[in-house]
Motif scaffolding. Sequence first.
Motif, short mmCIF file in Angstrom:
data_model
loop_
_atom_site.label_atom_id
_atom_site.label_comp_id
_atom_site.label_asym_id
_atom_site.label_seq_id
_atom_site.Cartn_x
_atom_site.Cartn_y
_atom_site.Cartn_z
N GLU A 54 -5.78 -4.69 7.41
CA GLU A 54 -4.65 -4.16 6.94
C GLU A 54 -4.44 -2.55 7.23
OE1 GLU A 54 -3.23 -5.34 3.13
OE2 GLU A 54 -2.75 -7.28 3.73
N SER A 57 -2.80 0.45 1.56
CA SER A 57 -2.23 0.06 1.50
C SER A 57 -2.18 0.74 -0.03
CB SER A 57 -1.91 -1.36 1.42
OG SER A 57 -3.45 -1.80 -0.12
N GLU A 64 1.73 1.76 8.59
CA GLU A 64 1.33 0.99 9.10
C GLU A 64 0.17 1.82 10.08
OE1 GLU A 64 1.88 -1.40 10.12
OE2 GLU A 64 3.55 -2.25 8.45
N GLY A 65 -0.56 0.89 11.17
CA GLY A 65 -1.31 1.78 11.88
C GLY A 65 -2.36 2.84 11.48
N ASP A 67 -5.48 1.19 10.86
CA ASP A 67 -6.38 0.15 10.96
C ASP A 67 -7.65 0.82 11.35
OD1 ASP A 67 -6.13 0.13 13.55
OD2 ASP A 67 -5.25 -2.33 12.96
#
Length: 491
Positions: A54, A57, A64-65, A67
Motif C-alpha cells: 500500500e 498510510s 499514493e505512489g 510503494d
Amino acid sequence: MENLTVTGLVRLIGAGATMIYVVTDNERRTEQIATQAAARLKGAGSPYVWTCTEGFSRDGAVVEGIDDPVAAVGFALAQPGPLLFLFKDLPWFWGDNPYLIRALKDFAMRAKAKAIVVLGQQEGIPAALREEFVILQQGLPAMEEIKAFFEQARARDPQLAQACQERPGLLNDLVVAAQGLDLLDVERGMRGARAAGEAGGEGLVRSIFETKRAIIRTGGIMEFVANDVTPDQVGGMENLKQWMARREQAFGLEGISSGANLPKGVLMMGIAGCGKSLFVKAIAATWRLPLIRLDMAAVYDGSYGTPESSLRKAFRTAEAVAPCVLWIDEIEAGISTQGFKAEGGPASRILGSFLTWMQEKRAPVFVAATANAIEMLPAEIIRKGRFDEIFYIGLPETKGREEIFRIHLTRRKIGLSAFDVPLLAGSTKGFSGAEIEQAVQAAAFEALTGKRPMTQQDLMAAISRTVPLSVTMAEQIKKIEAWAFKRAVPA
C-alpha cells in the motif's frame, strides 16, 4: 537487547535516535506502541505506516505512489518534522539494494526531529547499516500492562465485571494465568471462553491457561506440562524432600509461590528410572508454580531457528511466565563436554548463553535440570553457584522400595493387607522405581487376564521375570555411583 516500551521509545527519539530496528513477531502490538509513543512526541501526531503493498498510510488515508522502498525513505526525509515513520516490510528489500542502504544512511545523517522504526522478525540488519540503528526487541507484556488490559476489559464487559464481584481474587488470577502471553493471545483465550459458555471465573482462567499451553507447544522447543504430582507420590528421597521443606519453612509457601523468595534451582543426576523427572513435577506442584519443559534436542534441531536464538527465546518465555519451574530434562543431551569439543561453534555458544543466563537472571525462574550421565557435563555447569544444590538419585533403599510398592498398589485401589510389603521390598534389591512400577503393572495385567484380584504370588512372579538395570548395566552404574560419592548430596 532492550525491550520495546512506549517510554523507552520516546526517550530514544528524544535523545536523537533517527533509526530504530524492532525484532518482533507481532506487528500489531508494535504498531500500537509506536502510535502511543508518537502521541507523546510534541507535534508528531500519528505515525506514517509503510508496507510494500500500500505504500504510506496515515490515520487511514493512503499516500499514493510510494510503494518503492527507496522512494519511501526519500519521502520520509523530505517531510518536515517532528514525525515518526513505521516501516513494516523494509528488511525484505535491503539485502542486495545499495540504493536503499544509501537512502537510509542519508536519512540517518540529515533527518532532524524525525525517526524511522523498522520492523523485522529476525535481527538481520546489513553490516553497512549496523552503526546507524538502535536495536530493540518486542518483549511480552509486563504484569502491569496485563493488569491494565484486564481492568479495561472489566470496564466494558458486564459479565467479567460480575465474575470479579463474585470472586474478589479473579483479576489477580487472570493476570497470573496470562503471564507469558501477548495481549492478542489473551483476547483469543477470552473469546474462546465466551464461545464455550465459560466466561465466568474458573472457565476464563482455564481458557487462558489452555491458550498459553497451545502457544508454548506451537513454539516447538518448550512444553507447558499439566501437573498434579505431590511429594507423597514419590517414594524415598528423604533428603530432597527435607531440602524442599526447609525452604518452605524459611521463606513460606506464599513467598516461594509468588517468586519473591524462589530458590535458583537444583540439578538432579543419577540412574535412569529412579524418579528424577517425577520429583521435578512434585516440586512445581508443591510450590504451586507452572511447569515448562525445555527440549534441548529441539534447540539443536534448527527447525525453529539457530540453537542460540532458540535458547534465547526459551529463556525469554520462561522469564515472561515467571514465577515458574523450567525443567531441562537430560541436560547432558544439549550441553556436554563431548559436544563442546566436537562441535565448537554452536555448542560453545549454547554453553556460554546458558551460563550467563543462570548467573545473571533476575526473574524468579527455578531451574530443575536432570541428568543421567553427569560426568559428561562441563565443570562450569556443576560448580557451586549455578544451582543451589546437586543431588544424586540412586537406586532406592529398602524403605524407599516399600514406599514405592505402597504408592503403586494404593493408586490401583488394591488393599495393602493382602501383601507382605517388606518381603516385596526385600525381593527387589537393585530395582529402580520404574522397574517396581512395571512389576506391579505386569502383575495387575496377569490378574486382569484371569479375572481375579491381584495376589502376592502375581507380584513375586513378575519380580522374578524382571532383570533390573543394576544387573544389565552394573559397570556403568558403579561408575556413576563412584563419581557421585563425594561430588553430590544423596537424595
